[in-house]
Design a protein around this motif. Structure first.
Motif, PDB file in Angstrom:
ATOM      1  N   VAL A 153       0.839  -1.197   0.000  1.00  0.00           N
ATOM      2  CA  VAL A 153       0.000   0.000   0.000  1.00  0.00           C
ATOM      3  C   VAL A 153       0.871   1.243   0.000  1.00  0.00           C
ATOM      4  N   ARG A 154       1.946   1.198   0.737  1.00  0.00           N
ATOM      5  CA  ARG A 154       2.856   2.347   0.778  1.00  0.00           C
ATOM      6  C   ARG A 154       3.422   2.658  -0.606  1.00  0.00           C
ATOM      7  N   LYS A 155       3.782   1.609  -1.356  1.00  0.00           N
ATOM      8  CA  LYS A 155       4.329   1.805  -2.692  1.00  0.00           C
ATOM      9  C   LYS A 155       3.296   2.438  -3.623  1.00  0.00           C
ATOM     10  N   VAL A 156       2.046   2.006  -3.494  1.00  0.00           N
ATOM     11  CA  VAL A 156       0.968   2.578  -4.304  1.00  0.00           C
ATOM     12  C   VAL A 156       0.788   4.054  -3.983  1.00  0.00           C
ATOM     13  N   VAL A 157       0.741   4.383  -2.702  1.00  0.00           N
ATOM     14  CA  VAL A 157       0.546   5.779  -2.283  1.00  0.00           C
ATOM     15  C   VAL A 157       1.716   6.640  -2.749  1.00  0.00           C
ATOM     16  N   GLU A 158       2.934   6.143  -2.600  1.00  0.00           N
ATOM     17  CA  GLU A 158       4.104   6.909  -3.032  1.00  0.00           C
ATOM     18  C   GLU A 158       4.086   7.150  -4.535  1.00  0.00           C
ATOM     19  N   ALA A 159       3.674   6.157  -5.296  1.00  0.00           N
ATOM     20  CA  ALA A 159       3.622   6.312  -6.753  1.00  0.00           C
ATOM     21  C   ALA A 159       2.610   7.378  -7.156  1.00  0.00           C
ATOM     22  N   ALA A 160       1.458   7.396  -6.499  1.00  0.00           N
ATOM     23  CA  ALA A 160       0.419   8.381  -6.813  1.00  0.00           C
ATOM     24  C   ALA A 160       0.833   9.781  -6.386  1.00  0.00           C
ATOM     25  N   LEU A 161       1.449   9.900  -5.215  1.00  0.00           N
ATOM     26  CA  LEU A 161       1.898  11.205  -4.736  1.00  0.00           C
ATOM     27  C   LEU A 161       3.028  11.766  -5.603  1.00  0.00           C
ATOM     28  N   ALA A 162       3.884  10.893  -6.127  1.00  0.00           N
ATOM     29  CA  ALA A 162       5.040  11.331  -6.907  1.00  0.00           C
ATOM     30  C   ALA A 162       4.643  12.085  -8.164  1.00  0.00           C
ATOM     31  N   VAL A 163       3.448  11.795  -8.693  1.00  0.00           N
ATOM     32  CA  VAL A 163       3.009  12.476  -9.928  1.00  0.00           C
ATOM     33  C   VAL A 163       1.869  13.452  -9.649  1.00  0.00           C
ATOM     34  N   ASN A 164       1.605  13.721  -8.360  1.00  0.00           N
ATOM     35  CA  ASN A 164       0.526  14.643  -7.968  1.00  0.00           C
ATOM     36  C   ASN A 164      -0.825  14.220  -8.537  1.00  0.00           C
TER      37      ASN A 164
END
Length: 232
Positions: A153-164
């Motif tokens: 879940v952390r990886k998913v959230v980080e990926a989404a946040l990285a591209v705003n």
């Protein structure tokens, strides 16, 4: 040798004049093999490949190690045959990305389905969208079964946040099964949705892909984004 050269020229001229529409599977594969094996008669090899695998689709999606088990297929030929699937997938993705607006869940499903074309292993992808519903990225976030142990879940959230991202759609494939979600799929969807909502990103859907078919968890009433938002 002259006979084979003349035959190759006739087949090439036919393609230049008519395109691929009137080629059967044998002659389409034969034309491709011309560029892996520059001399000789490759028609028997085209027949062997089709007989061994059962059809053109199976030939072009077979792993190189299986292709090289067929008499007459070396590494060079196996690589060329494998390139067809890889380049076709790149073409479909490039075509879909050009000025794309994914206005509906159906648009997202079709967009994602092309990214699983020819994949033999199960992978989990995350599609991130901006406020205008243009794709920001579509990336693999996990390889293997989409369950609570495999999807970070952390990886998913980080990926989404990285591209705003403003919103996202999760997707995974069933390479040798039906596009039916499991209980693990449903549980993971809700966990990811709650985590994304906590940082202001909506998980719009989770789709399960099998071949040229897919199932939307939202459309199938397995997942409700509004209900998950109430859980935060």
């Amino acid at each position: 040798m002259t006979i084979h050269r003349e035959h190759r020229r006739r087949v090439k001229n036919r393609f230049l004049g008519e395109g691929m529409d009137h080629f059967d599977e044998v002659h389409a594969l034969e034309l491709l093999l011309f560029y892996a094996i520059p001399q000789g008669d490759v028609n028997p090899l085209a027949h062997r490949l089709l007989d061994h695998f059962g059809g053109l689709h199976q030939v072009l999606t077979a792993p190189p190690e299986q292709l090289m088990q067929v008499t007459g297929v070396g590494e060079h030929t196996a690589i060329l045959l494998g390139l067809v699937k890889g380049i076709s997938q790149k073409y479909l993705i490039s075509q879909a990305d050009a000025n794309t607006h994914l206005d509906t869940l159906e648009d997202c499903g079709t967009y994602l389905m092309d990214r699983f074309l020819g994949r033999r292993d199960e992978v989990v992808m995350l599609l991130c969208l901006d406020a205008k519903r243009m794709p920001l990225c579509c990336r693999i976030v996990s390889e293997g079964s989409v369950n609570t142990a495999e999807v970070s879940v952390r990886k998913v959230v980080e990926a989404a946040l990285a591209v705003n991202a403003t919103s996202a759609v999760l997707a995974h494939n069933h390479p040798s099964g039906l596009a039916l979600p499991s209980m693990e799929d449903i549980v993971t969807t809700r966990r990811v949705a709650v985590a994304l909502d906590a940082v202001g990103i909506t998980l719009e859907d989770h789709i399960v892909v099998a071949g040229r078919d897919y199932v939307s968890l939202v459309r199938s009433n397995y997942y409700d984004p509004e209900q998950c938002r109430m859980m935060v």
